[in-house]
Design an enzyme around this catalytic site. Sequence first.
Site, PDB file in Angstrom:
ATOM      1  N   ARG A   1      60.406  57.079  85.495  1.00 21.60           N
ATOM      2  CA  ARG A   1      59.361  57.897  85.315  1.00 21.60           C
ATOM      3  C   ARG A   1      58.323  58.444  86.343  1.00 21.60           C
ATOM      4  O   ARG A   1      58.192  60.044  86.305  1.00 21.60           O
ATOM      5  CB  ARG A   1      58.350  56.733  84.114  1.00 21.60           C
ATOM      6  CG  ARG A   1      57.913  58.080  83.128  1.00 21.60           C
ATOM      7  CD  ARG A   1      56.985  57.639  82.273  1.00 21.60           C
ATOM      8  NE  ARG A   1      56.711  59.044  80.947  1.00 21.60           N
ATOM      9  CZ  ARG A   1      55.512  58.844  80.821  1.00 21.60           C
ATOM     10  NH1 ARG A   1      54.546  58.895  82.070  1.00 21.60           N
ATOM     11  NH2 ARG A   1      55.037  59.809  80.432  1.00 21.60           N
TER      12      ARG A   1
ATOM     13  N   ILE B   1      54.631  65.886  79.914  1.00 25.08           N
ATOM     14  CA  ILE B   1      55.498  64.921  79.978  1.00 25.08           C
ATOM     15  C   ILE B   1      55.605  63.807  78.447  1.00 25.08           C
ATOM     16  O   ILE B   1      53.923  64.092  78.231  1.00 25.08           O
ATOM     17  CB  ILE B   1      56.397  64.413  81.248  1.00 25.08           C
ATOM     18  CG1 ILE B   1      57.468  63.100  80.420  1.00 25.08           C
ATOM     19  CG2 ILE B   1      55.339  63.534  81.834  1.00 25.08           C
ATOM     20  CD1 ILE B   1      57.920  62.288  82.064  1.00 25.08           C
ATOM     21  N   SER B   2      56.171  64.011  77.499  1.00 23.32           N
ATOM     22  CA  SER B   2      55.809  62.829  76.101  1.00 23.32           C
ATOM     23  C   SER B   2      54.943  61.717  76.625  1.00 23.32           C
ATOM     24  O   SER B   2      55.715  61.022  77.825  1.00 23.32           O
ATOM     25  CB  SER B   2      56.647  63.079  75.358  1.00 23.32           C
ATOM     26  OG  SER B   2      56.906  64.070  75.245  1.00 23.32           O
ATOM     27  N   GLN B   3      54.208  60.929  75.714  1.00 22.15           N
ATOM     28  CA  GLN B   3      54.255  60.005  76.268  1.00 22.15           C
ATOM     29  C   GLN B   3      55.431  58.731  76.090  1.00 22.15           C
ATOM     30  O   GLN B   3      55.798  59.152  74.964  1.00 22.15           O
ATOM     31  CB  GLN B   3      52.345  59.579  75.075  1.00 22.15           C
ATOM     32  CG  GLN B   3      52.667  57.831  74.956  1.00 22.15           C
ATOM     33  CD  GLN B   3      51.127  57.827  73.519  1.00 22.15           C
ATOM     34  OE1 GLN B   3      50.325  59.023  72.683  1.00 22.15           O
ATOM     35  NE2 GLN B   3      50.687  56.683  74.436  1.00 22.15           N
ATOM     36  N   PRO B   4      54.958  57.298  76.462  1.00 25.71           N
ATOM     37  CA  PRO B   4      56.376  56.904  76.793  1.00 25.71           C
ATOM     38  C   PRO B   4      56.265  56.267  75.348  1.00 25.71           C
ATOM     39  O   PRO B   4      57.135  56.485  74.514  1.00 25.71           O
ATOM     40  CB  PRO B   4      55.740  55.449  77.308  1.00 25.71           C
ATOM     41  CG  PRO B   4      55.226  56.625  78.887  1.00 25.71           C
ATOM     42  CD  PRO B   4      54.420  57.557  77.817  1.00 25.71           C
TER      43      PRO B   4
END
Length: 215
Positions: free
Chosen positions: A37, A63-66
């Site tokens: 990431r 970028i979305s939260q994991p």
Amino acid sequence: MVDTYRHKGMRKRLVDSIRNKGISNENILSAMNRVPRHLFLDSSFLEFAYDDKPFPIGSGQTISQPYTVAFQTEILDVRKGQKVLEIGSGSGYQACVLEEIGAKVFSIERQKKLYHKTKEFISELGYKVRFFYGDGNKGVPSFAPYDRILITAAAPEISKELIKQLKPGGILVVPLGKTEIQTMIKITKLENGDLKEEEFGVFRFVPLLKNKAND
Ligand code: SAH
């Protein structure tokens, strides 16, 4: 583009924290353990890359939260070899997680700059995701039907075109809502074409934009 022991250690801690938050599918967790990431963010943001937080990636997008990536992927219930269409490529991170699970991934992005940047970078990383530029509300009919469709931006309504491109027995996951807060919805297209809807809590996504892209 390097992935050191330090990065791997940070990544493992992130994956452990997502497991602790309730994600139990080990296929998803180990896929996330393999996607570097930190390479998806500007190198000066290394310390943020393995925080369980969303992060700006340019063109006003994130970028979305994991955890959210893991959560959506878990609901999507992806199996090896399935065809998955993602709406909202963004950084390409979610698409790589899906490919690591063994899916054949198709992903569409409406911001031209981001589309070019992501397509080039993801292929340099060695992933085979097929990227498309355009309005995801219309799907990618040339490769339809799909086993799974994942929408990674807030949709005010469910596009009929996307439902059409879903196989019978297929699943579509979408954060649905007209405001800043959306409900995560899983739609299963039954063999007779009827739709079954289930709700999975509240999330915040950037909006899915309609029609023409603003390049
Ligand atoms: N899945 C991404 C995060 C997505 S953020 C990741 O893993 O990084 C949402 C993305 O949806 C943004 O990149 C935004 O530009 C894109 N988007 C918004 N409206 C869209 C539309 N109508 N069609 C395709 N992409 C869209």
